[in-house]
Design a protein around this motif. Structure first.
Motif, PDB file in Angstrom:
ATOM      1  N   ILE A  38       1.699  -2.651  14.036  1.00  0.00           N
ATOM      2  CA  ILE A  38       3.135  -2.456  13.843  1.00  0.00           C
ATOM      3  C   ILE A  38       3.480  -3.024  12.477  1.00  0.00           C
ATOM      4  CG2 ILE A  38       5.436  -2.911  14.754  1.00  0.00           C
ATOM      5  CD1 ILE A  38       4.134  -3.406  17.481  1.00  0.00           C
ATOM      6  N   GLU A  39       4.139  -2.223  11.633  1.00  0.00           N
ATOM      7  CA  GLU A  39       4.384  -2.624  10.251  1.00  0.00           C
ATOM      8  C   GLU A  39       5.855  -2.454   9.872  1.00  0.00           C
ATOM      9  OE1 GLU A  39       1.828  -0.311   7.810  1.00  0.00           O
ATOM     10  OE2 GLU A  39      -0.021  -1.158   8.600  1.00  0.00           O
ATOM     11  N   PRO A  40       6.732  -3.326  10.306  1.00  0.00           N
ATOM     12  CA  PRO A  40       8.120  -3.264   9.818  1.00  0.00           C
ATOM     13  C   PRO A  40       8.186  -3.755   8.370  1.00  0.00           C
ATOM     14  CG  PRO A  40       7.807  -5.171  11.237  1.00  0.00           C
ATOM     15  CD  PRO A  40       6.518  -4.397  11.283  1.00  0.00           C
ATOM     16  N   GLN A  41       8.912  -3.009   7.533  1.00  0.00           N
ATOM     17  CA  GLN A  41       9.022  -3.356   6.120  1.00  0.00           C
ATOM     18  C   GLN A  41      10.461  -3.161   5.655  1.00  0.00           C
ATOM     19  OE1 GLN A  41       5.958  -1.571   3.573  1.00  0.00           O
ATOM     20  NE2 GLN A  41       4.782  -1.037   5.392  1.00  0.00           N
ATOM     21  N   TYR A  42      10.787  -3.842   4.579  1.00  0.00           N
ATOM     22  CA  TYR A  42      12.096  -3.655   3.952  1.00  0.00           C
ATOM     23  C   TYR A  42      11.876  -3.191   2.521  1.00  0.00           C
ATOM     24  CZ  TYR A  42      16.811  -4.431   2.220  1.00  0.00           C
ATOM     25  OH  TYR A  42      18.050  -4.257   1.661  1.00  0.00           O
ATOM     26  N   ALA A  43      12.479  -2.037   2.187  1.00  0.00           N
ATOM     27  CA  ALA A  43      12.339  -1.460   0.850  1.00  0.00           C
ATOM     28  C   ALA A  43      13.451  -1.998  -0.047  1.00  0.00           C
ATOM     29  CB  ALA A  43      12.403   0.059   0.919  1.00  0.00           C
ATOM     30  N   ILE A  44      13.054  -2.662  -1.122  1.00  0.00           N
ATOM     31  CA  ILE A  44      14.030  -3.336  -1.977  1.00  0.00           C
ATOM     32  C   ILE A  44      14.915  -2.333  -2.714  1.00  0.00           C
ATOM     33  CG2 ILE A  44      14.266  -4.807  -4.016  1.00  0.00           C
ATOM     34  CD1 ILE A  44      11.833  -6.349  -3.083  1.00  0.00           C
ATOM     35  N   LYS A  45      14.340  -1.236  -3.216  1.00  0.00           N
ATOM     36  CA  LYS A  45      15.138  -0.293  -4.001  1.00  0.00           C
ATOM     37  C   LYS A  45      16.073   0.532  -3.124  1.00  0.00           C
ATOM     38  CE  LYS A  45      14.895   3.395  -7.431  1.00  0.00           C
ATOM     39  NZ  LYS A  45      14.026   4.275  -8.254  1.00  0.00           N
ATOM     40  N   LEU A  94       9.441  -1.579  -4.292  1.00  0.00           N
ATOM     41  CA  LEU A  94       8.613  -2.609  -3.671  1.00  0.00           C
ATOM     42  C   LEU A  94       9.057  -2.819  -2.224  1.00  0.00           C
ATOM     43  CD1 LEU A  94       6.313  -4.520  -4.687  1.00  0.00           C
ATOM     44  CD2 LEU A  94       8.073  -6.297  -4.841  1.00  0.00           C
ATOM     45  N   THR A  95       8.099  -2.825  -1.307  1.00  0.00           N
ATOM     46  CA  THR A  95       8.416  -3.056   0.103  1.00  0.00           C
ATOM     47  C   THR A  95       7.767  -4.351   0.559  1.00  0.00           C
ATOM     48  OG1 THR A  95       6.513  -1.744   0.853  1.00  0.00           O
ATOM     49  CG2 THR A  95       8.615  -0.601   0.600  1.00  0.00           C
ATOM     50  N   LEU A  96       8.524  -5.126   1.308  1.00  0.00           N
ATOM     51  CA  LEU A  96       8.052  -6.402   1.846  1.00  0.00           C
ATOM     52  C   LEU A  96       8.102  -6.333   3.364  1.00  0.00           C
ATOM     53  CD1 LEU A  96      10.112  -8.799  -0.472  1.00  0.00           C
ATOM     54  CD2 LEU A  96       7.821  -7.875  -0.879  1.00  0.00           C
ATOM     55  N   GLY A  97       7.078  -6.848   4.002  1.00  0.00           N
ATOM     56  CA  GLY A  97       7.072  -6.802   5.455  1.00  0.00           C
ATOM     57  C   GLY A  97       5.917  -7.582   6.031  1.00  0.00           C
ATOM     58  N   VAL A  98       5.623  -7.286   7.269  1.00  0.00           N
ATOM     59  CA  VAL A  98       4.536  -7.961   7.967  1.00  0.00           C
ATOM     60  C   VAL A  98       3.825  -6.941   8.848  1.00  0.00           C
ATOM     61  CG1 VAL A  98       6.005  -8.653   9.904  1.00  0.00           C
ATOM     62  CG2 VAL A  98       3.920  -9.947   9.405  1.00  0.00           C
ATOM     63  N   ARG A  99       2.520  -7.088   8.955  1.00  0.00           N
ATOM     64  CA  ARG A  99       1.725  -6.219   9.824  1.00  0.00           C
ATOM     65  C   ARG A  99       1.231  -7.041  11.009  1.00  0.00           C
ATOM     66  NH1 ARG A  99      -2.363  -4.246   6.447  1.00  0.00           N
ATOM     67  NH2 ARG A  99      -0.992  -2.482   5.951  1.00  0.00           N
ATOM     68  N   ALA A 100       1.570  -6.606  12.208  1.00  0.00           N
ATOM     69  CA  ALA A 100       1.060  -7.216  13.434  1.00  0.00           C
ATOM     70  C   ALA A 100       0.040  -6.264  14.036  1.00  0.00           C
ATOM     71  CB  ALA A 100       2.197  -7.477  14.417  1.00  0.00           C
ATOM     72  N   TYR A 101      -1.157  -6.768  14.312  1.00  0.00           N
ATOM     73  CA  TYR A 101      -2.233  -5.891  14.762  1.00  0.00           C
ATOM     74  C   TYR A 101      -3.261  -6.696  15.550  1.00  0.00           C
ATOM     75  CZ  TYR A 101      -4.638  -7.931  10.722  1.00  0.00           C
ATOM     76  OH  TYR A 101      -5.195  -8.808   9.823  1.00  0.00           O
TER      77      TYR A 101
END
Length: 465
Positions: free
Chosen positions: A157-164, A137-144
């Protein structure tokens, strides 16, 4: 005359402010008419959001320069009150203070909305995705900046953090589009994308892709779904080295670049669907050509017929025969361009290794000759047995270096729950014999499914009637 010109023709209205010169008591500016028409436009001088003056400008053919009193104005705007139905309001502003990016104030909004031309808008959307089993599961935010109505310049721009994998992943894209009228070439789109994600356990890949595409349609029939496109892209792939020699994704060169050109011709409808493309790829150690044709017909009795033909050949191949990473695949492409939404692209066993993506050979059974390092031709077909249950069959020829062409075939049952998005394939008979009676049959079943929201949106872009 102005009214009749707008109503009776396809001419749009679009003005732009250029070349502003200011003094303490006067303003000199150039207004450009970006369309070939005789429409008037209103010019406003503003102090913040308060209107100081309004002047109607007429007879602007091309560009025209005007001088007017400043009267304490700090901003200029064309068509500020939307008196005329202008096509594009984004370049109607000029600030008389600061730099060019201060022409309109910045506005931050949550979720995509209708564009407000008075602001430079940036939208934010929280992201919760499951792109592959390695990142989890990845959590993040999309700025566009994309709005409901199309824009010429788009970024995200989509920075995300992958939990696994406990790693920052994500991507970014910048694109510019030019639209054309009264011709079959209706758009040119160019830009660059980049991404970083897992492709195996504790292994990551970065992909940078500049591209340009030309899109065509019949200018005399806007109701037609027929489209043509010519695209060029350059892919720069950098992978962490996989030390597992049994993994098909292992290659002596983890980092590589590929130039890809493709022409596509499609007519995407629910009742009759047809599409074909020709594809060319060239890299340091290989070059190849491929052709793909697909046809789908839905009859009034709800019977469905699907036909697909694929052929591909290497023009040059100096790759070692011990590696099939860049070879044509019969049933499961290695996807060295990282175009497909594999949930477990490096899996050799388990349910994620059974994910099916209709590409290259298009076979469903895993046969003893899964790759071709010289050429390959296949034919895939399926037709309805009852409701969403179909019978499928595949035949083909696979040619590897220093070997004779090998004839391959398979057949089985296709359960078509949602075409192209959720399907199940149950093998029956192939080069391996009666697969349904063999051991570990559950491992031979193939699935087509996707969790990609962008791919799922394609389901609603079809022409249903």
């Amino acid at each position: 005359m102005v009214f009749s010109e707008y109503i009776a023709t396809r001419k749009k209205i679009d003005f732009k402010i250029q070349n502003v010169t200011k003094t303490e008591d006067s303003i000199t500016l150039t207004v450009k008419n970006k369309r070939n028409n005789s429409m008037p436009v209103s010019l406003y001088t503003l102090n913040n959001d308060s209107i100081i003056s309004k002047t109607w400008l007429e007879n602007i053919s091309g560009s025209k320069t005007f001088t007017l009193p400043r009267n304490g104005a700090n901003k200029l705007a064309l068509n500020y009150e939307n008196s005329i139905p202008e096509n594009n309001l984004r370049d109607n502003w000029k600030s008389l203070k600061g730099f060019f990016f201060n022409n309109k104030p910045l506005q931050l909004r949550v979720f995509q909305d209708i564009e407000d031309p008075h602001y430079n808008q940036v939208f934010f959307m929280p992201i919760v995705e499951f792109n592959n089993i390695y990142d989890g599961l990845t959590l993040g935010v999309r700025a566009y900046n994309k709005t409901v109505l199309r824009k010429l310049f788009n970024y995200r721009i989509e920075p995300q953090y992958a939990i696994k994998s406990k790693t920052f992943t994500g991507g970014a894209a910048v694109f510019k589009t030019h639209y054309f009228e009264n011709r079959n070439l209706y758009s040119v789109n160019y830009g660059v994308t980049g991404s970083y994600k897992s492709y195996a356990e504790d292994l990551f890949v970065s992909k940078i892709q500049p591209s340009i595409s030309f899109s065509f349609r019949d200018d005399s029939d806007f109701r037609s779904n027929k489209r043509e496109s010519l695209s060029f892209r350059y892919l720069d792939i950098n992978r962490d080295q996989d030390q597992d020699p049994t993994n098909v994704l292992t290659d002596t060169e983890p980092n590589y670049s590929v130039f890809n050109a493709r022409y596509t011709n499609s007519n995407n409808n629910l009742i009759k669907y047809s599409s074909w493309y020709s594809d060319f790829q060239v890299a340091k150690n290989f070059s190849k050509l491929a052709f793909n044709y697909e046809y789908r017909r839905l009859f009034e009795s709800n019977r469905q017929l699907n036909i697909r033909f694929y052929t591909g050949a290497f023009i040059k191949n100096s790759l070692p025969t011990s590696s099939n990473y860049f070879s044509f695949a019969l049933d499961r492409p290695s996807d060295y361009l990282f175009d497909y939404s594999y949930l477990g692209r490096s899996e050799a066993s388990g349910i994620f290794s059974q994910q099916y993506i209709e590409a290259e050979g298009g076979f469903k059974s895993k046969l003893d000759t899964p790759f071709a390092n010289q050429w390959m031709s296949t034919f895939n077909a399926s037709t309805t047995l009852w409701n969403y249950v179909l019978l499928y069959g595949d035949i083909g020829l696979v040619k590897n270096k220093h070997r004779d062409p090998h004839f391959v075939y398979d057949s089985g049952i296709r359960i078509n729950l949602v075409t192209d998005y959720f399907e199940i394939y149950l093998p029956l008979y192939s080069n391996l014999g009666w697969e349904i009676g063999q051991e570990n049959y559950d491992q031979k079943i193939r699935f087509k499914f996707t969790l990609d929201p962008q791919a799922l949106l394609g389901l609603f872009r079809r022409r249903w009637f």
